[in-house]
Write a protein that holds these residues in place. Structure first.
Motif, PDB file in Angstrom:
ATOM      1  N   HIS A  25     -24.700  55.972 -23.045  1.00 44.11           N
ATOM      2  CA  HIS A  25     -25.798  55.383 -23.823  1.00 44.11           C
ATOM      3  C   HIS A  25     -26.771  56.431 -24.360  1.00 44.11           C
ATOM      4  O   HIS A  25     -27.283  56.301 -25.465  1.00 44.11           O
ATOM      5  N   TYR A  66     -26.733  47.709 -28.049  1.00 41.53           N
ATOM      6  CA  TYR A  66     -25.368  48.213 -27.893  1.00 41.53           C
ATOM      7  C   TYR A  66     -24.410  47.040 -28.022  1.00 41.53           C
ATOM      8  O   TYR A  66     -24.513  46.064 -27.294  1.00 41.53           O
ATOM      9  N   ALA A 106     -23.462  49.974 -32.423  1.00 39.71           N
ATOM     10  CA  ALA A 106     -24.860  49.858 -31.998  1.00 39.71           C
ATOM     11  C   ALA A 106     -25.740  49.720 -33.234  1.00 39.71           C
ATOM     12  O   ALA A 106     -25.366  50.145 -34.330  1.00 39.71           O
TER      13      ALA A 106
END
Length: 139
Positions: A25, A66, A106
């Protein structure tokens, strides 16, 4: 794609991955930042004002949604545009999509303020800088 939207492409490499085999991430923050740097590079009017050093854009909020995992070998596209322009802040919208299937990986909305560097305070977005930003707005 909108005229005032910039786009970069990048390939997911092994060092982008976490222990689960997909992009970590935190790496998405770097991908998004690369997209923003490219955006400002392509708009010389903005860089001219910012390069003087008396004002700077400072990120005050970043929201990332996400959607699906990216893995090694995926070719990604990062699209960036200016979405909103206020008197002291502005918002940029960004999307990361996978090239081979168009999947949304994303999306992010980033808010920045204009900082008066000498006084370390938010400044009004006006004059030459506002004139450079207004034509770039995408609604």
């Amino acid at each position: 794609m909108f005229m005032n939207t910039t786009s970069i492409e990048l390939r997911v490499r092994g060092f982008h991955l976490d222990g689960y085999g997909h992009v970590n991430h935190a790496r998405y923050l770097e991908f998004l930042e690369e997209g923003r740097w490219d955006y400002f590079d392509r708009h010389a009017g903005l860089m001219g004002v910012l390069s003087r050093g008396d004002v700077a854009f400072v990120v005050v909020n970043l929201n990332i949604d996400y959607r699906t995992a990216a893995v090694a070998g995926d070719d990604l596209e990062v699209r960036t545009h200016l979405a909103d322009l206020g008197s002291r802040s502005a918002r940029m919208s960004q999307q990361i999509t996978r090239k081979h299937d168009g999947a949304m990986v994303a999306r992010a909305v980033l808010t920045f303020v204009l900082l008066d560097v000498a006084n370390n305070k938010a400044a009004s977005i006006e004059g030459e800088l506002r004139e450079a930003l207004e034509p770039l707005l995408v609604s």
